[in-house]
Design an enzyme around this catalytic site. Structure first.
Site, PDB file in Angstrom:
ATOM      1  N   LYS A   1       0.835  -1.207   0.000  1.00  0.00           N
ATOM      2  CA  LYS A   1       0.000   0.000   0.000  1.00  0.00           C
ATOM      3  C   LYS A   1       0.868   1.254   0.000  1.00  0.00           C
ATOM      4  CE  LYS A   1      -3.799  -2.536   1.985  1.00  0.00           C
ATOM      5  NZ  LYS A   1      -4.483  -3.077   3.136  1.00  0.00           N
TER       6      LYS A   1
ATOM      7  N   GLN B   1      -5.965  -2.036   9.489  1.00  0.00           N
ATOM      8  CA  GLN B   1      -5.606  -3.289   8.818  1.00  0.00           C
ATOM      9  C   GLN B   1      -6.104  -4.505   9.615  1.00  0.00           C
ATOM     10  OE1 GLN B   1      -3.752  -3.430   5.777  1.00  0.00           O
ATOM     11  NE2 GLN B   1      -4.253  -5.602   5.820  1.00  0.00           N
TER      12      GLN B   1
ATOM     13  N   ASP C   1     -11.626   1.779   2.787  1.00  0.00           N
ATOM     14  CA  ASP C   1     -11.741   0.328   2.587  1.00  0.00           C
ATOM     15  C   ASP C   1     -13.163  -0.008   2.117  1.00  0.00           C
ATOM     16  OD1 ASP C   1      -9.651  -1.442   2.777  1.00  0.00           O
ATOM     17  OD2 ASP C   1      -9.670  -1.553   4.961  1.00  0.00           O
TER      18      ASP C   1
END
Ligand code: NAD
Length: 282
Positions: free
Chosen positions: A48, A92, A117
């Site tokens: 990322k 995460q 997300d």
């Protein structure tokens, strides 16, 4: 037939190239919150940040200790929601075992405008309306759609069979495909005679987490096969699709690694840009 390889790296690079000028203009900032040291998470986070660098997007890594409490984590989420310099952030997953049961509470606490997300109920629910409302789709389904578009694979009128019905991959990709006029069948662990259904697919999407579940005899000649699975085996990282047998039947197939994975990361970057655009409109 030997299948054409649908390179996620190529399609992701193309998507990131279109993001670069927007990043320059809008200057968004992406934050990743990591708790503990799960090795797979560390590797995804690295990817990322690599993509952030590729488009010169500002980013920050908040790395918390394994024994972080839910109170501390929620406090950080609320601070990120309130910080006007932060465009979007992700927490995460998986979290350490003590925090994992709190994931729904954490997702619920994230400001929908910063939920890059796309896991929260607001962004997921909007997707049911039409493509116009798919502002912040979950990153993996969003990436699969870009991949299909990049390789000019028609969706409208096709029978797509999705294997897996998770809230982050299977269900949202099914909705996005319906929005694009596909006929969609969704299979899951209770589906009887999986092969009978997968053999009907013009496009087959496997998002299960079982190495080699989809074999050549389960695929129609000429089908397009998208392998979302990422399974660690002694042979290394493999998908849910048995590449050797399926690539002899399919007309096109994504590799693992190098297929859906890079698309997921590029799609997250796109969501951060979209989030900034929409925050400026308000
Ligand atoms: P999940 O565990 O949340 O869901 C798995 C789904 O598979 C469930 O709906 C279950 O009903 C179904 N399933 C299980 N066994 C089955 C069987 N034998 N037949 C048919 N269906 C079955 O998983 P997820 O989060 O959706 O992830 C799926 C896979 O995709 C995992 O390997 C994960 O690592 C991978 N993944 C990859 C990316 C990427 O960027 N490439 C992103 C997300 C997930």
């Amino acid at each position: 037939m030997s299948a054409k390889i649908l390179s996620g790296r190529e399609a992701a690079d193309a998507l990131l190239a279109t993001m670069k000028p927007k990043v320059k203009k809008l200057d968004p900032k992406l934050v990743v919150v990591q708790v503990g040291n799960d090795p797979a998470s560390a590797s995804y986070i690295k990817q990322k940040f690599k993509s952030c660098e590729a488009v010169a997007m500002r980013s920050e890594h908040i790395h918390l200790k394994e024994d972080t409490t839910i109170e501390t984590l929620m406090d950080i989420v609320l601070k990120l929601n309130a910080d006007p310099d932060v465009t979007g952030f992700i927490v995460q997953v998986p979290l350490p075992p003590a925090l994992q049961p709190h994931v729904p509470q954490i997702v619920k606490a994230i400001d929908p405008k910063k939920d890059i997300d796309g896991f929260g109920a607001y962004n997921l629910g909007k997707m049911f309306l039409s493509t116009e409302f798919e502002h912040l789709p979950p990153a993996t389904p969003g990436g699969i759609i870009v991949l299909l578009e990049h390789y000019k694979i028609p969706i409208a009128g096709k029978h797509v069979v999705v294997v897996g019905r998770s809230n982050t991959v299977g269900k949202p990709i099914a909705v996005m495909l319906l929005n694009r006029d596909a006929t969609v069948t969704v299979c899951h662990r209770h589906t009887k005679n999986l092969g009978l259904l997968t053999r009907q697919a013009d496009i087959l999407i496997a998002a299960v987490g079982k190495a080699g579940l989809i074999t050549g005899d389960m695929v129609k000649e000429g089908a397009v096969v998208i392998d979302v699975g990422m399974n660690k085996t002694e042979k290394g990282l493999v998908g849910d699709v048995d590449f050797d047998s399926v690539s002899l039947k399919a007309s096109a197939i994504t590799p693992v690694p190098g297929g859906v994975g890079p698309m997921t990361v590029a799609s997250l970057i796109r969501n951060c840009v979209t989030a900034k655009e929409r925050q400026l409109q308000k």
